[in-house]
Write a protein that holds these residues in place. Structure first.
Motif, PDB file in Angstrom:
ATOM      1  N   THR A 110      22.959  57.664  35.107  1.00  0.00           N
ATOM      2  CA  THR A 110      23.616  57.235  33.874  1.00  0.00           C
ATOM      3  C   THR A 110      23.002  57.963  32.672  1.00  0.00           C
ATOM      4  O   THR A 110      21.861  58.409  32.724  1.00  0.00           O
ATOM      5  N   GLU A 112      21.887  57.337  29.563  1.00  0.00           N
ATOM      6  CA  GLU A 112      20.673  56.977  28.830  1.00  0.00           C
ATOM      7  C   GLU A 112      19.430  57.068  29.724  1.00  0.00           C
ATOM      8  O   GLU A 112      18.385  57.538  29.282  1.00  0.00           O
ATOM      9  N   TYR A 113      19.556  56.611  30.954  1.00  0.00           N
ATOM     10  CA  TYR A 113      18.417  56.748  31.869  1.00  0.00           C
ATOM     11  C   TYR A 113      18.054  58.220  32.028  1.00  0.00           C
ATOM     12  O   TYR A 113      16.879  58.585  32.044  1.00  0.00           O
ATOM     13  N   LYS A 146      21.702  64.643  31.022  1.00  0.00           N
ATOM     14  CA  LYS A 146      22.683  65.386  31.846  1.00  0.00           C
ATOM     15  C   LYS A 146      23.668  66.161  30.980  1.00  0.00           C
ATOM     16  O   LYS A 146      24.743  66.523  31.431  1.00  0.00           O
TER      17      LYS A 146
ATOM     18  N   ALA B 348      22.403  50.006  35.956  1.00  0.00           N
ATOM     19  CA  ALA B 348      22.163  50.596  34.631  1.00  0.00           C
ATOM     20  C   ALA B 348      23.173  50.063  33.624  1.00  0.00           C
ATOM     21  O   ALA B 348      24.104  49.341  33.983  1.00  0.00           O
ATOM     22  N   THR B 349      22.992  50.439  32.378  1.00  0.00           N
ATOM     23  CA  THR B 349      23.870  50.155  31.231  1.00  0.00           C
ATOM     24  C   THR B 349      24.382  48.705  31.211  1.00  0.00           C
ATOM     25  O   THR B 349      25.582  48.468  31.123  1.00  0.00           O
ATOM     26  N   THR B 362      26.688  49.344  35.175  1.00  0.00           N
ATOM     27  CA  THR B 362      27.016  50.466  36.043  1.00  0.00           C
ATOM     28  C   THR B 362      26.078  50.389  37.239  1.00  0.00           C
ATOM     29  O   THR B 362      24.893  50.118  37.067  1.00  0.00           O
ATOM     30  N   GLU B 391      31.132  54.874  34.349  1.00  0.00           N
ATOM     31  CA  GLU B 391      29.909  54.546  33.608  1.00  0.00           C
ATOM     32  C   GLU B 391      30.247  53.866  32.297  1.00  0.00           C
ATOM     33  O   GLU B 391      31.339  54.021  31.764  1.00  0.00           O
TER      34      GLU B 391
END
Lengths: 170, 449
Positions: A110, A112-113, A146, B348-349, B362, B391
């Motif tokens: 993802t 932000e990660y 990314k 995530a998110t 996600t 996402e």
């Protein structure tokens, strides 16, 4: 003279193509073949027609400007350490050069990660260069997560190339 | 009783009180039990409804047609209503001062009927009066009058759509809202990303930045015309605030590292975000009035994508402190951290529903990405949609619909696409949100005040 110069340029181009191919850098184990080629390039072309010493091109062609990471990893592989040791040597030789380390990720995380993961990768490179004696003032880091793949494909081959930290000469 | 009309909805308790308080200008009666579609029951058969062109003379007639079209399109997109083709209408004109011929509407199986009248006032303002009818009960359910400057006519359509939606579902609507997102152009290796904004139906689209700087992850302020987002100005990724009215951009704070993943607190007074420094990413807040900074997490892990619960008392975020990305909840002061996701894969998110009852996320597992929801204690996980890459879910203000982005990979020569999609909480009614170019990182606004 003219033909000799041309053939020299061709040789340089060939070597350049060879050592900037990320696949080569990514998969060849260690310094053996590729650093041999780099050394040859340095000795035969550095003076006149090669990339200017201390330039990005010089780093990319003659040293290796990037290292690669495993999926969701930020630890440095043996190959990466070898490249960074050459980078440190090169930075000592070009004492005025400052660099920006870009951390990048593949698209399988993802956003932000991955921004955080890219920062970890850039930082791992920075930390290793510091242990090799490079002054902290010469190194800054940035993460692109990314956002800036070198290969826009959606295969494991592309993702391997994209999980990288690139040393950019300012 | 009018059970035939209401029978299509589950758990609907209709009383005579419903019919009582519907004189023009009265807000919807709220005394009776809450009307609600039970979304846990899965798919609801769309309610057939007729939206007749609002009556008007001259220029007003054109607005009348456009209003009806936008209202019908809104209701149709929700997946809960099926507007009947106007060609089937028997009664073709119906100003608000005329009673519908209910038999004509029953013949074409319209369960609900929307009509209205438009007038242009001497000062140029549009005045729109509308009615919502229960065709089988032969009763008016809603009647309101709204006015605005002509340039704002679409908002009237959205406000009316919200009133209809609320009256027929018992839930507040979400049509008078906007989306901010990242517009994408160019090849993957040199992607140009711009901040863009549009109404929830795609109208009034506008690019807010010119693409010269990489921008990501915008979020609306709940209280002001501001957006917080990540921008790479001068090759320094930091959190910024963009003022939609003035176009001004301001960096938020002066942190000794990269700030990203910003969201506003529910009261609009704080921004919560991640700060990365020396390989460690923690969560911080900045008070927008005092500029005071608080550090909420302090671990050697990646702590990011923080979002507040709607009451502002808890925060959900994702962290790899346990070895892989998982969801954690903590109090708003950073205490009482507890992991809530325990399934296979990486989470995530997280985004807390405006209703407070669910957290959307996600999930990456088995080489696929998924959008799902779970309760704030981690139970009841449901996956709503999956793909090569899906996402960044964002909630409609009523907590019923999610918008997210989906990347459809192209071949070696490109040809892929990245687009916004909406999906109902039940996992049904997945639809593309049309954008002029590729789109990612959607954020849904609150209802426009």
């Amino acid at each position: 003279m003219r033909t000799k110069l041309l053939s020299l340029l061709a040789a340089v181009a060939l070597l350049g193509a060879c050592s900037t191919d990320p696949q080569t850098a990514a998969t060849t184990s260690g310094s053996g073949a590729s650093s041999g080629a780099s050394t040859a390039a340095v000795t035969s072309t550095a003076t006149e027609s090669g990339p200017a010493a201390g330039s990005q091109e010089d780093l990319a062609v003659n040293v290796g400007d990037r290292v690669f990471f495993g999926f969701d990893k930020f630890d440095l592989t043996a190959d990466a350490r070898t490249v960074l040791e050459r980078q440190a040597f090169w930075m000592r030789k070009n004492g005025a050069v400052t660099v920006l380390i870009e951390g990048h990720c593949d698209e399988r995380g993802t956003r932000e990660y991955n921004i955080a993961l890219g920062e970890r990768r850039a930082n791992a490179v920075r930390d290793y260069l510091l242990t090799l004696g490079i002054d902290a003032n010469r190194i800054k880091t940035i993460s692109y997560g990314k956002e800036r793949p070198v290969d826009g494909g959606h295969t494991e081959t592309a993702w391997k190339k994209n999980r990288r930290a690139v040393t950019r000469v300012n | 009783m009018k059970m035939r009309f209401w029978g299509l909805f589950r758990h609907v308790a209709l009383s005579a009180a419903l019919i009582a308080g519907v004189l023009v200008g009265l807000p919807g009666e709220r005394a009776y039990g809450e009307l609600r579609i039970d979304i846990s029951r899965g798919r609801v058969e769309p309610l057939p409804l007729a939206v007749i062109n609002f009556a008007g003379a001259g220029e007003a007639a054109r607005y009348g047609r456009d209003l009806a079209q936008v209202i019908a399109a809104n209701l149709e997109r929700s997946g809960l209503f099926r507007p009947i083709n106007q060609a089937a209408f028997i009664q073709r004109e119906l100003p608000v001062d005329v009673l519908p011929r209910f038999g004509d509407w029953r013949v074409i199986n319209a369960q609900a009927l929307v009509n209205g009248s438009v007038t242009v006032a001497p000062d140029g303002r549009l005045r729109v009066e509308f009615r919502l009818w229960d065709v089988y009960a032969e009763a008016q359910l809603e009647g309101q009058s709204v006015a605005t400057v002509p340039g704002n006519w679409r908002r009237l359509a959205h406000v009316i759509s919200d009133m209809i939606y609320q009256r027929l579902t018992g839930e507040s609507g979400y049509f008078d809202t906007r989306l901010v997102y990242i517009a994408e152009t160019g090849p993957a290796t040199r992607r140009v990303k711009r901040l863009a904004i549009m109404d929830q139906d795609g109208a009034n689209h506008k690019f807010l930045t010119d693409g010269s700087t990489l921008v990501l992850t915008p979020r609306f302020s709940p209280t002001t015309q501001e957006i917080t987002y990540l921008a790479y100005y001068n090759r320094r990724p930091r959190v910024y605030i963009f003022n939609i009215d003035t176009g001004q951009q301001e960096v938020l704070g002066d942190f000794p590292g990269m700030t990203f993943a910003p969201r506003f607190s529910p009261d609009g007074n704080k921004v919560i975000m991640s700060l990365s420094r020396n390989g460690v990413t923690d969560i911080y807040t900045m008070d927008l009035r005092t500029r005071a900074v608080s550090r909420l997490t302090n671990s050697p892990s990646i702590d990011t994508s923080p979002t507040y619960a709607p009451d502002g008392r808890q925060i959900v975020f994702n962290s790899d402190r346990g070895g892989s990305q998982q969801l954690y909840v903590m109090s708003s002061d950073g205490d009482n951290v507890r992991r809530i996701s325990f399934g296979r894969g990486r989470y995530a998110t997280p985004v807390w529903s405006p209703r407070g009852d669910l957290i959307a996320f996600t999930k990456i597992v088995g080489g696929q990405f998924h959008i799902g929801v779970m309760k704030p204690d981690g139970s009841g996980e449901r996956l709503l949609t999956s793909g090569f890459l899906v996402e960044a879910p964002t909630w409609a203000p009523n907590g019923r619909v999610l918008i997210y982005f989906k990347q459809i990979p192209g071949g070696q020569r490109g040809g892929g696409a990245t687009r916004l999609f909406s999906i109902d909480l039940t996992g049904f009614n997945e639809r593309e949100i049309l954008t002029p170019v590729d789109a990612s990182d959607p954020a849904w606004s609150p209802l426009i005040p």
